[in-house]
Design a protein around this motif. Structure first.
Motif, short mmCIF file in Angstrom:
data_model
loop_
_atom_site.label_atom_id
_atom_site.label_comp_id
_atom_site.label_asym_id
_atom_site.label_seq_id
_atom_site.Cartn_x
_atom_site.Cartn_y
_atom_site.Cartn_z
N GLN A 171 0.83 -1.19 0.00
CA GLN A 171 0.00 0.00 0.00
C GLN A 171 0.87 1.26 0.00
N PRO A 172 0.57 2.23 -0.87
CA PRO A 172 1.32 3.49 -0.81
C PRO A 172 0.87 4.31 0.39
N SER A 173 1.79 5.07 0.96
CA SER A 173 1.42 5.97 2.05
C SER A 173 0.79 7.23 1.46
N ASP A 174 0.44 8.18 2.32
CA ASP A 174 -0.09 9.47 1.85
C ASP A 174 1.03 10.49 1.61
N ASP A 175 2.27 10.08 1.81
CA ASP A 175 3.42 10.95 1.63
C ASP A 175 3.69 11.16 0.14
N PRO A 176 3.69 12.39 -0.37
CA PRO A 176 3.98 12.62 -1.79
C PRO A 176 5.40 12.24 -2.18
N GLU B 95 16.26 9.51 -5.33
CA GLU B 95 16.36 8.34 -4.46
C GLU B 95 15.08 7.50 -4.56
N THR B 96 15.23 6.19 -4.77
CA THR B 96 14.06 5.31 -4.86
C THR B 96 13.76 4.62 -3.53
N ALA B 97 14.72 4.60 -2.61
CA ALA B 97 14.47 3.98 -1.31
C ALA B 97 13.50 4.84 -0.52
N TYR B 98 12.69 4.18 0.31
CA TYR B 98 11.71 4.91 1.12
C TYR B 98 11.48 4.14 2.41
N ARG B 99 11.42 4.87 3.49
CA ARG B 99 11.22 4.23 4.80
C ARG B 99 9.72 4.12 5.04
N ARG B 100 9.16 3.02 4.62
CA ARG B 100 7.70 2.82 4.67
C ARG B 100 7.31 2.15 5.98
N GLU B 101 6.24 2.63 6.58
CA GLU B 101 5.75 2.02 7.80
C GLU B 101 5.28 0.60 7.52
N GLN B 102 5.47 -0.27 8.50
CA GLN B 102 5.17 -1.69 8.30
C GLN B 102 3.69 -1.94 8.00
N ILE C 178 -7.90 -6.41 8.25
CA ILE C 178 -8.42 -7.13 7.09
C ILE C 178 -7.48 -8.28 6.79
N ASN C 179 -8.03 -9.50 6.75
CA ASN C 179 -7.22 -10.70 6.57
C ASN C 179 -6.06 -10.76 7.56
N GLY C 180 -6.35 -10.35 8.77
CA GLY C 180 -5.34 -10.42 9.81
C GLY C 180 -4.34 -9.30 9.80
N VAL C 181 -4.51 -8.29 8.91
CA VAL C 181 -3.56 -7.20 8.82
C VAL C 181 -4.18 -5.94 9.39
N ALA C 182 -3.55 -5.34 10.36
CA ALA C 182 -4.07 -4.11 10.94
C ALA C 182 -3.75 -2.94 10.04
N THR C 183 -4.77 -2.13 9.77
CA THR C 183 -4.58 -0.93 8.95
C THR C 183 -5.04 0.27 9.72
N TYR D 277 17.75 5.09 6.17
CA TYR D 277 16.52 4.36 5.87
C TYR D 277 16.34 3.14 6.76
N THR D 278 17.31 2.91 7.62
CA THR D 278 17.20 1.85 8.63
C THR D 278 18.11 2.21 9.79
N ASP D 279 17.74 1.74 10.97
CA ASP D 279 18.57 1.98 12.14
C ASP D 279 19.55 0.85 12.39
N GLU D 280 19.53 -0.16 11.54
CA GLU D 280 20.44 -1.30 11.71
C GLU D 280 21.89 -0.86 11.49
#
Length: 587
Positions: A52-57, A248-255, A306-311, A335-338
């Motif tokens: 799912q895309p976020s609302d972030d442009p 940049e194509t990387a994006y920090r998307r919420e799970q 929905i189908n076990g996925v919280a939205t 893009y990650t804290d690792e």
């Protein structure tokens, strides 16, 4: 059991499995819940967007399709130029042997150490891509390609200087081999990836096979140095396009946006209220959602399931759209804290992951056998009975180039279409293992090409150059099909570790090819062409046969390692031990 894929009974929703609709009643239920949960569909309203895309442009999935296609086009063109580097000396092997007064094995190692540079650099670059994004590596790789190619052309007749230039050319190529497929995953939804993944692989393989056709003529008329200079010139021309048109194509998307357990290719009975073009967020009754899925209706405030996925259904502040000038920066934060060392070590253990190991074998070995064919071409076409010159030997790669094009067409036609067809047969449930059916044409074309090439190349007096060239092209068709199938399976089945998986593919295929360049020519001389390629064809049949248990047990494999991520736990513990002075990182 869906079409031979064994069911898993430990997880209700195995990552990668897409729960599509079983009947009209279920269709109405799930479609209603999806609309109420604010999930987004494509313009037709029939395909649920995964992820799912976020609302972030600034989310790449929210960019117009034309913009995403422009980015992939520039990356693919740069990949074509970078991919010319690996076979750059293929048509000149014998003439360079005389020029540098070295053995054929030494000339083969100019390609071998180049491939070694690709593999090792990719291993170091990928963790950097995970942390700081891919853009800085694309820029760095192109710059390295420019200066190393200029260096290679001006080597001053020094074998050692040329060898180091080739190694640095491999370092410059590495970001494109390692990351372009991952960028396809960044830029496109699951249902858009098949043709574009085939296109990105065509850019890498097609460029590699068309290069010798040109190189032979250039080396014969202008000198081999100009093959290096032309790469530097064309890479210099493409660099401004990379700077100005590839953000940049990387994006920090919420799970919460990763709804792979819900799936794609979902056909609804009517157009939903929320689409990718006009998304809305609606408050949803937890009770209705729970009833539709057979779960408890107690959910955190502002969330639906929905189908076990919280939205999440509440409104969140939308970030400001990044300006074009801001997008030109090579770095945009983490893009990650690792920690870097954790990410660096993780691919090591994944070589023991059944799904990743299967992908390495399916893609890497056939690429290695293609390198072996290049060694044979250098050995038999330039000598008796054909006595080909550089130009004619270069033209022998025409079959491989045509094979790459045919492989692209077949994979583009079959990859998504076969997945949709099998999903319909499976009552609307998509499994990533459906991607594995692409191995069937790989088996037919790849193995037929290996057997046919060995049989005809062993008797050049009888079969001439045409039949070996034909079977070379047939083998390359299988190679492209295997590359696309393995890449799509990693993205769909193991998206949470896809970048590490692509790192494994990169390292395996380049180190394997390096080993073949190191000993391949001696093996052919000592054992003759036909027996060697009969063995290679039989090995490839066995490797393709591994797809059968992978298909049957793939879902169980995905479930098990989702529940027990032993691979990352081991390497993370090693990394934490090495970095004992730092506070422990929370996973």
């Amino acid at each position: 059991m869906g079409l031979g894929v064994l069911e898993d009974h430990h997880l209700e929703h195995v990552p990668g499995t897409a729960f599509v609709l079983e009947d009209e009643r279920r269709s109405a239920e799930v479609a209603a819940v999806a609309r109420n949960a604010g999930l987004k569909y494509d313009k037709t309203g029939k395909i649920l967007l995964v992820p799912q895309p976020s609302d972030d442009p600034n989310d790449p999935l929210n960019w117009p399709l034309w913009k995403r296609d422009v980015i992939l086009t520039v990356l693919s063109l740069t990949s074509v130029i970078a991919a010319t580097l690996s076979p750059l000396l293929a048509a000149d092997t014998v003439s360079l042997t005389i020029y540098f007064e070295r053995s054929l094995t030494d000339m083969a190692l100019l390609t071998g150490y180049h491939l070694l540079g690709v593999g090792l650099a990719g291993f170091l670059f990928v963790p950097s891509a995970r942390i700081w994004g891919k853009r800085h590596l694309y820029l760095l790789g192109t710059i390295i390609v420019i200066f190393s190619s200029a260096w290679g052309g001006g080597n001053g007749r020094s074998y050692k200087s040329l060898l180091w230039a080739r190694i640095f050319q491999g370092i410059g190529l590495a970001p494109f081999e390692a990351l372009v497929n991952a960028s396809v995953g960044d830029l496109y939804f699951v249902h858009e990836r098949g043709v574009r993944m085939a296109a990105s692989n065509l850019a890498l393989f097609g460029g590699a096979f068309f290069t010798p056709v040109l190189v032979g003529k250039i080396a014969d008329t202008m000198g081999y140095e100009w093959t290096f200079y032309f790469v530097a010139i064309f890479a210099g021309v493409i660099l401004p396009f990379l700077i100005f048109f590839v953000p940049e194509t990387a994006y920090r998307r919420e799970q919460r946006f990763d709804i792979d357990t819900m799936g794609n290719l979902i056909v609804t009975e009517s157009k939903p209220e929320s689409t990718a073009e006009h998304p809305t967020s609606t408050e949803t009754s937890s009770k209705a959602t729970g009833a539709a899925n057979g779960h408890s209706s107690e959910k955190p405030n502002g969330q639906a399931e929905i189908n076990g996925v919280a939205t999440e259904t509440g409104h969140t502040p939308v970030p400001a759209k990044q300006t074009w000038l801001q997008s030109l920066k090579p770095f945009h934060g983490r893009y990650t804290d690792e920690p870097y060392l954790r990410l660096l070590l993780r691919p090591f253990s994944l070589f023991f992951h059944p799904g990743i190991l299967w992908a390495c074998l399916i893609q890497g070995t056939l690429i290695g056998w293609t390198v072996m064919i290049g060694v044979v071409l250098a050995g038999i076409m330039l000598g008796p009975p054909l006595w080909f010159g550089e130009v004619e030997t270069g033209y022998m790669y025409t079959g491989a180039f045509v094979g790459a094009l045919v492989g692209f067409v077949i994979s583009g036609l079959l990859s998504d279409a076969s997945a949709r067809w099998l999903t319909r047969l499976n009552h609307g449930v998509y499994e990533p293992e459906f991607r594995l059916v692409m191995v069937i044409p790989q088996l037919i074309f790849g193995c037929a090409g290996l057997y046919g090439f060995g049989f005809t190349a062993a008797d050049a007096v009888k079969y001439g150059w045409l039949w070996p060239d034909f079977f070379f092209g047939v083998e390359v068709v299988g190679m492209v099909l295997g590359a696309v199938a393995s890449a799509l399976y990693i993205v769909d089945a193991h998206r949470d570790m896809s970048i590490e998986g692509f790192t494994c593919l990169l390292v395996f295929k380049n180190l394997f090819s390096f080993g073949l360049t190191f000993k391949g020519f001696d093996w052919i001389v000592s054992s003759d062409i036909k027996p060697v390629f009969m063995i290679l064809g039989s090995i490839q049949v066995g490797i393709c046969a591994l797809t059968i248990p992978m298909y049957i047990f793939g879902k169980k494999n995905r479930s098990f390692f989702h529940r027990h991520n032993v691979f990352f736990k081991v390497t993370d513990a090693v990394a934490d031990t090495i970095m004992f002075w730092r506070p422990k990182h929370k996973s």
